[in-house]
Design an enzyme around this catalytic site. Sequence first.
Site, PDB file in Angstrom:
ATOM      1  N   HIS A 577       0.823  -1.207   0.000  1.00  0.00           N
ATOM      2  CA  HIS A 577       0.000   0.000   0.000  1.00  0.00           C
ATOM      3  C   HIS A 577       0.861   1.261   0.000  1.00  0.00           C
ATOM      4  CE1 HIS A 577      -3.193   2.659   2.183  1.00  0.00           C
ATOM      5  NE2 HIS A 577      -3.107   2.955   0.911  1.00  0.00           N
ATOM      6  N   HIS A 582       1.694   4.845  -2.834  1.00  0.00           N
ATOM      7  CA  HIS A 582       1.916   6.223  -2.376  1.00  0.00           C
ATOM      8  C   HIS A 582       3.339   6.707  -2.664  1.00  0.00           C
ATOM      9  CE1 HIS A 582      -1.731   6.950   0.212  1.00  0.00           C
ATOM     10  NE2 HIS A 582      -1.822   5.634   0.039  1.00  0.00           N
ATOM     11  N   HIS A 769      -4.230   1.163  -6.253  1.00  0.00           N
ATOM     12  CA  HIS A 769      -4.407   1.769  -4.934  1.00  0.00           C
ATOM     13  C   HIS A 769      -5.804   1.504  -4.395  1.00  0.00           C
ATOM     14  CE1 HIS A 769      -5.498   5.104  -2.160  1.00  0.00           C
ATOM     15  NE2 HIS A 769      -4.351   4.740  -1.622  1.00  0.00           N
ATOM     16  N   ASN A 773      -6.686  -0.238  -0.789  1.00  0.00           N
ATOM     17  CA  ASN A 773      -7.043   0.749   0.231  1.00  0.00           C
ATOM     18  C   ASN A 773      -8.480   0.665   0.731  1.00  0.00           C
ATOM     19  OD1 ASN A 773      -6.319   3.392   1.718  1.00  0.00           O
ATOM     20  ND2 ASN A 773      -8.207   3.905   0.617  1.00  0.00           N
ATOM     21  N   ILE A 916      -6.346   9.242  -0.776  1.00  0.00           N
ATOM     22  CA  ILE A 916      -6.516   9.076   0.675  1.00  0.00           C
ATOM     23  C   ILE A 916      -5.478   8.081   1.150  1.00  0.00           C
ATOM     24  CG2 ILE A 916      -8.183   7.216   0.494  1.00  0.00           C
ATOM     25  CD1 ILE A 916      -8.016   9.963   3.212  1.00  0.00           C
TER      26      ILE A 916
END
Length: 916
Positions: A577, A582, A769, A773, A916
């Site tokens: 993740h 990110h 993602h 997530n 997010i």
Amino acid sequence: MAAPLETTCTSPFHKYPFCRSHNQKPLCFRPFVHPLKQSRSAFVRRGRTMAVLSTAPTEKATRVHRNREKEMGTEKVERVFKVRADVIVRRSEREGVGEKIGNQVDALWEKIGNKIVLELISTEINPGTNNPKISKPAEIKNWFQKNNRNTNKVVCAVEFSVDSAFGEPGAIAVTNKHRKEFFLESVIIRKCLIRDTGHVHFSCNSWVQPVRIQPNKRVFFTNKPYLPSETPPGLRKLRDEEMKELRGNEKGERQLRDRIYDYATYNDLGNPEKGPEFIRPPLGGNRLPFPRRLRTGRAFSDIEPFTETRVEDPLPMYVPRDEAFEEGKQEMLVSGAQKALLHNLFPCLVASFSGEIRDFKGFHEIDNLFKEGIRLKQALHDHLLPKIPGLSKVLESGDELFRFDTPHILTKDKLAWQRDDEFARQTLAGINPVNIERLQSFPLRSKLDPSIYGPPESAIKEEHIIGQLDGMSVQQAMEKNKLYILDYHDTYIPFIDAINSQDGRKAYGTRTIFFLTTAGTLKPIAIELSLPPATPKCTRAKRVFTPPTDATTTWLWQLAKAHVCSNDAGVHQLVNHFLRTHATVEPFIISTHRQLSAMHPIFKLLKPHMRYTLPVNALARQILINAGGIIESGFTAGKYGLEFSSAYYQNHWRFDQEGLPADLIRRGMAIEDSTQPHGLRLLIEDYPYASDGLLLWSAIQKWVHSYVYFYYPTDHQVQSDPELQVWYNEAVYVGHADVSGAPWWPRLATPSDLASILTTLIWLASAQHAALNFGQYPLGGYIPNRPPLMRRLVPFEGDPEYEAFKADPHQYYLSALPSLTQATTFLTVIDTLSTHSKDEEYLGKRDGDWTGDAEIEMAFKEFVSEIRQAEKEIERRNADSMLRNRCGAGVLPYELMAPSSGPGITCRGVPNSVSI
């Protein structure tokens, strides 16, 4: 009219009939049009026809033509046109006292002539000044009288004065003479009468600072894309100046109003001022390789010279002004923070008053977090009610405020988490479906250094699993693609001693082998739990568990599965993740803003896929991955978590294998097959993450391929684009400096290379993602199903702990899970992480008028259609009873790849970006 003329003549008169005498190689057709009346002509650019507004080639040519007109008596006076435009400004939906006062000050400021001023800039050069042609300054009048109170968007009018030789509008310069900033959404010239070019759109979406802060004019370009070599003369200098401003000078501390993008290491995670236990080494560099993050330029700590001083929540951390969260996202985060406060209030009070770690006393207490909220009956009341007057009344009146939403995993079958088939199903359709691999060699061997980590051979032998293989040998089962593995042995073993030295943290290196049944589902057939050997011939370092045969082995098997889930949760959060979506995407975003002009077609393609990622990552550094933050407190690895991520980045991460097809092939989950719809054949046909993911991957790939080849039909155009080449080189050699020398980086020499790189980036930011997530709370919110950390090892027979385990296995199991405060803190965080804000922008959605190329608009509509078809196909699959990993009694449908969603926790929806 004269016949069309073909020429590449270099004469200043080459457009007109009297250049017939010039014998030049033909290139394009140009009809005869008087130079001062010419409205538009056409030429072939990038394989398509494009409107072009002409101007006299040189001052000399203009003078010659005017003299000729005088001789012919046809001289005309240039006309002045009024060009009207709508200026769309976004105001705050809820104005605070400070904003209201600021508006009043600006209203007074306007009365003395300090207004918002716009200037229209032509694509053409004024031959007399060698600068772009610019309209007279135009003021927006009655700024404060045009606010429609029913919406936060305000439409103001402005009128430009230009002459007939102005040419095509290419940019707008904005000067803010007010005292405060404002958000400019767009400027639309409804009908350009200069050359009858129709509407001209300027998509701005930017904060414009007042001149007292930013004295330079803000420049916004039209939505028409231009490669660097095709930039009109009037825009070339502006293009370069805009890029220089965004790059900054690499000096000083960044202010919240700045728009500067630059790189730094993750050197702001520690907080030495709070004490030595909060010191953390920087991520990035030879010791702990890591991608680079956005530079803030804050001063270094006096205690640790290589650690940047911190800005603690709730103070904002720097991101470029236009990257900051908009009101919809801010509201969601504030709401999440308020829920977190309420959810954690009483567990924290219990911890502070009782002075002890509060374990769950039974599964009913975990259930009560969701069914009734934290009402703190029985034991919790015993701690608090005598000490806090009036607490019982608060609990009775505000019970709803302290509730957690029921996770999706409990809505179908409350006891599903205990079953082996559900444990296995979640490796294919759960929160972390990207680590399951096909077993391709047996016996299993570690790749770690045996002189440090002991014998490499696994303790799992053929006799452990032969009875679970439907009569096949291990070799036969592997040949028939029947064996799969979840292998976290080499990932965890180098960190196990450090992890287990922390209070309340216990972990193993784990391996889990699964068998593929005839029904297309997996079943676990062996789990290995490993510790570094205490002695050279230690027999307790590796333990193998197989499916249970009695009550005792049932509880031991449940503990072994819990340790596997804990390892899986850590790898999911710290590697798959945070690192692989990110952190690794951030350098490409920084480079995109620094090296690709807003006019560049690749910038326009990537723009929606960069939204909110920089502020999200900044917030993560502030409260999630920092020393003592949520990730350290909530996951097994503790303060070693990001060193764990760094090791994966250095040893395993490869950009060329981050795309879905390459990743599936690497893990042995698919093989290339040209007869299949996506060119791949899945070896587990009912693999929801992969099968749904391929629908979105193919749609993205087709869209990006069409887009890239439209602007770059040849290899030469890719290789000769200076902005593009510097963009990629900087992302690799600066943003990923620690692995920049790896041979696996894709080259950027052809349109196919570019399309592949961009497809991977868009995939990572959107679908990948989303899959990793938005299921965190719905699927991981029930702690026994997926404990983020474990506090006890599995006891050995003969040890004192084993007797406690046998006496009360139920309580031993609960004591191995996170405590009450750990659990509620973890739940509040994943609740927010799993929530869609009301302003979410999903895959296939873009602001209108984002491009001026009609062919691209049509290609995007085809992409949107494919995304909608994919959503319908996912819905159909979830209703197919033959697909037992996503449909059946008590089985949750797999919707994490379904593109659309409403706001809130929905366990579905694919935003365009890491938002997010």
